[in-house]
Design a protein around this motif. Structure first.
Motif, PDB file in Angstrom:
ATOM      1  N   UNK A  39      38.189  -1.279  -0.370  1.00 46.04           N
ATOM      2  CA  UNK A  39      39.431  -1.359   0.405  1.00 46.04           C
ATOM      3  C   UNK A  39      39.673  -2.779   0.915  1.00 46.04           C
ATOM      4  N   UNK A  40      38.614  -3.421   1.395  1.00 45.49           N
ATOM      5  CA  UNK A  40      38.773  -4.788   1.896  1.00 45.49           C
ATOM      6  C   UNK A  40      39.137  -5.744   0.769  1.00 45.49           C
ATOM      7  N   UNK A  41      38.549  -5.531  -0.394  1.00 45.20           N
ATOM      8  CA  UNK A  41      38.885  -6.366  -1.554  1.00 45.20           C
ATOM      9  C   UNK A  41      40.340  -6.146  -1.957  1.00 45.20           C
ATOM     10  N   UNK A  42      40.773  -4.894  -2.004  1.00 43.85           N
ATOM     11  CA  UNK A  42      42.160  -4.593  -2.375  1.00 43.85           C
ATOM     12  C   UNK A  42      43.140  -5.197  -1.381  1.00 43.85           C
ATOM     13  N   UNK A  43      42.781  -5.156  -0.115  1.00 45.97           N
ATOM     14  CA  UNK A  43      43.644  -5.714   0.918  1.00 45.97           C
ATOM     15  C   UNK A  43      43.778  -7.221   0.752  1.00 45.97           C
ATOM     16  N   UNK A  44      42.644  -7.864   0.449  1.00 44.25           N
ATOM     17  CA  UNK A  44      42.658  -9.308   0.223  1.00 44.25           C
ATOM     18  C   UNK A  44      43.532  -9.658  -0.979  1.00 44.25           C
ATOM     19  N   UNK A  45      43.461  -8.835  -2.016  1.00 43.76           N
ATOM     20  CA  UNK A  45      44.292  -9.054  -3.205  1.00 43.76           C
ATOM     21  C   UNK A  45      45.771  -8.910  -2.854  1.00 43.76           C
ATOM     22  N   UNK A  96      44.628   0.962   7.763  1.00 46.18           N
ATOM     23  CA  UNK A  96      44.165  -0.244   7.095  1.00 46.18           C
ATOM     24  C   UNK A  96      42.662  -0.393   7.325  1.00 46.18           C
ATOM     25  N   UNK A  97      41.961  -1.166   6.481  1.00 46.43           N
ATOM     26  CA  UNK A  97      40.496  -1.249   6.585  1.00 46.43           C
ATOM     27  C   UNK A  97      39.971  -1.739   7.928  1.00 46.43           C
ATOM     28  N   UNK A  98      40.610  -2.765   8.485  1.00 43.02           N
ATOM     29  CA  UNK A  98      40.157  -3.263   9.790  1.00 43.02           C
ATOM     30  C   UNK A  98      41.261  -4.079  10.444  1.00 43.02           C
ATOM     31  N   UNK A  99      41.204  -4.290  11.747  1.00 43.65           N
ATOM     32  CA  UNK A  99      42.280  -5.001  12.462  1.00 43.65           C
ATOM     33  C   UNK A  99      42.479  -6.435  11.989  1.00 43.65           C
ATOM     34  N   UNK A 158      46.063 -10.312   9.217  1.00 47.77           N
ATOM     35  CA  UNK A 158      46.299 -11.273   8.131  1.00 47.77           C
ATOM     36  C   UNK A 158      47.473 -10.842   7.276  1.00 47.77           C
ATOM     37  N   UNK A 159      47.567  -9.530   7.027  1.00 42.94           N
ATOM     38  CA  UNK A 159      48.658  -8.989   6.223  1.00 42.94           C
ATOM     39  C   UNK A 159      49.989  -9.175   6.939  1.00 42.94           C
TER      40      UNK A 159
END
Length: 203
Positions: free
Chosen positions: A50-56, A114-117, A122-123
């Motif tokens: 999830x964190x990787x997908x969010x970064x992408x 979302x994965x984390x605050x 950042x998003x």
């Protein structure tokens, strides 16, 4: 092998696999293999998928924003409305087709929490309207009287940008089917542009 190079390679390979397979179906072991690292190294950079997908997604949104910072030519003496019009005549979403496809996958996958605050913040920062020239053109138009002012700049901008993205997400995802669904003769790009421009122009 420096850390930045490894991180960048992970992001490149993850973006490819998330777009091709979807976030749910992509496997961290396959991403690690494609990036030529082991899973332990991958999890050191990104503890969860999830964190990787969010970064992408943040990366993809930046790619779309970078593309949409379009050269609309000489703007000397042009009204805000004329700049918005020039902007829409320059947009070619085929150039960010894969990125838009990923945003559709991201929206579907992250419907809840979302994965984390920190990633959420950042998003949110990546979506700042001040980074989009369209927002500034609309504000100029409202100020100079060429764009309607019964709605706020924020209302106009967010309605246009969300409608724009959601329409073309659907067109991209269903492009192989639309020709059989009574849509084969519709130029959606042209129609969207004309509807938006006629809707925001101050008369």
């Amino acid at each position: 092998m420096d850390m930045q190079t490894t991180r960048q390679r992970i992001l490149v390979e993850a973006e490819k696999q998330f777009i091709a397979l979807g976030i749910a179906n992509a496997q961290m072991k396959d991403i690690a293999s494609a990036a030529n690292i082991n899973r332990r190294t991958l999890y050191r950079y990104f503890p969860t998928k999830d964190e990787l997908a969010f970064e992408i997604e943040i990366l993809v949104m930046k790619q779309i924003q970078d593309y949409l910072t379009l050269d609309i030519g000489d703007t000397t003496g042009k009204t805000g409305f004329e700049k918005v019009k020039a902007y829409f005549f320059q947009v070619d979403l085929d150039k960010v087709k894969e990125q838009i496809k990923f945003t559709a996958e991201f929206d579907r996958y992250f419907q809840d929490n979302y994965p984390n605050p920190e990633l959420e913040q950042s998003f949110i920062e990546a979506l700042n309207p001040d980074r989009d020239p369209l927002f500034h053109y609309i504000r100029e138009g409202v100020t100079d009287g060429s764009i309607r002012n019964d709605l706020t700049v924020e209302e106009l901008y967010h309605f246009i940008s969300h409608s724009f993205l959601s329409l073309f997400q659907r067109l991209i995802l269903r492009e192989n089917h639309l020709k059989h669904e009574y849509c084969d003769n519709i130029d959606f790009h042209k129609t969207f542009r004309n509807v938006v421009l006629s809707g925001i122009k101050r008369t």
